[in-house]
Write an enzyme that holds these catalytic residues in place. Structure first.
Site, PDB file in Angstrom:
ATOM      1  N   HIS A 190     -25.721 -25.674  -2.049  1.00 30.34           N
ATOM      2  CA  HIS A 190     -26.340 -25.374  -0.764  1.00 30.34           C
ATOM      3  C   HIS A 190     -25.334 -24.640   0.122  1.00 30.34           C
ATOM      4  CE1 HIS A 190     -29.192 -25.845   2.482  1.00 30.34           C
ATOM      5  NE2 HIS A 190     -28.282 -26.404   3.243  1.00 30.34           N
TER       6      HIS A 190
ATOM      7  N   CYS B  61     -31.215 -20.869   1.587  1.00 28.43           N
ATOM      8  CA  CYS B  61     -30.063 -21.300   2.386  1.00 28.43           C
ATOM      9  C   CYS B  61     -29.022 -20.200   2.550  1.00 28.43           C
ATOM     10  CB  CYS B  61     -29.443 -22.567   1.818  1.00 28.43           C
ATOM     11  SG  CYS B  61     -28.885 -22.434   0.109  1.00 28.43           S
TER      12      CYS B  61
END
Length: 177
Positions: A167, A96
């Site tokens: 994330h 990510c």
């Protein structure tokens, strides 16, 4: 997600070395920390801001969406996605941070002159006419990016063997949206 990479550290020095090594001219663009949303703290952020990478803790709801395949926030909006927005799905675990960097640079190429012949110049040209799923498949098989990600991930201070529960997402402005 089958393939997994070492997580990228949320560290401007790591991110800067990563993108400069891939073809963003050093000194033209940089990542920096944002310490808060107060006016005084935002005044410390160099201008102009081309994108924001945001790191947040995952919740059980996020994990349920990921397992069901609905974790991509743009899925419902894909039909309205401007052709000028550079977007790729993420199919590699722990990628990510790299995907966020790809989105940040890819949505600012009109303001950033990439180094001629660099990885990023070649990458964005090769993937320009691909849809987000094709770009994800391309990235998953891209050994050069995987190697660069691995070098950047090992450059940070965080133990690479630690399980992460965060994330990255990228916020970019394209066509005023």
């Amino acid at each position: 997600m089958g393939k997994r990479w070492i997580p990228l550290e949320a560290n401007p020095d790591v991110m800067n070395q990563f993108m400069w090594g891939l073809g963003v001219p050093e000194g033209d663009v940089q990542f920096c920390d944002v310490y808060g949303l107060d006016d005084e703290l935002l005044a410390m952020v160099p201008q102009p801001v081309l994108a924001v990478l945001f790191l947040y803790p995952l919740t059980s709801l996020d994990e349920e969406k990921e397992e069901s395949g609905a974790s991509d926030a743009s899925t419902a909006e894909d039909k309205d996605l401007s052709k000028k927005v550079y977007f790729t799905k993420q199919t590699v675990g722990n990628a990510c941070g790299t995907v966020g960097v790809i989105h940040a640079i890819g949505n600012a190429t009109s303001q950033i002159k990439l180094v001629e012949g660099s990885y990023f110049e070649r990458f964005y040209k090769k993937t320009a006419d691909m849809d987000p799923v094709q770009r994800a498949a391309f990235l998953e098989e891209d050994d050069e990016m995987e190697d660069a990600h691995s070098v950047a991930a090992s450059a940070g201070d965080t133990d690479a063997n630690v399980d992460v529960n965060e994330h990255f997402v990228c916020f970019s402005c394209v066509d005023g949206r």
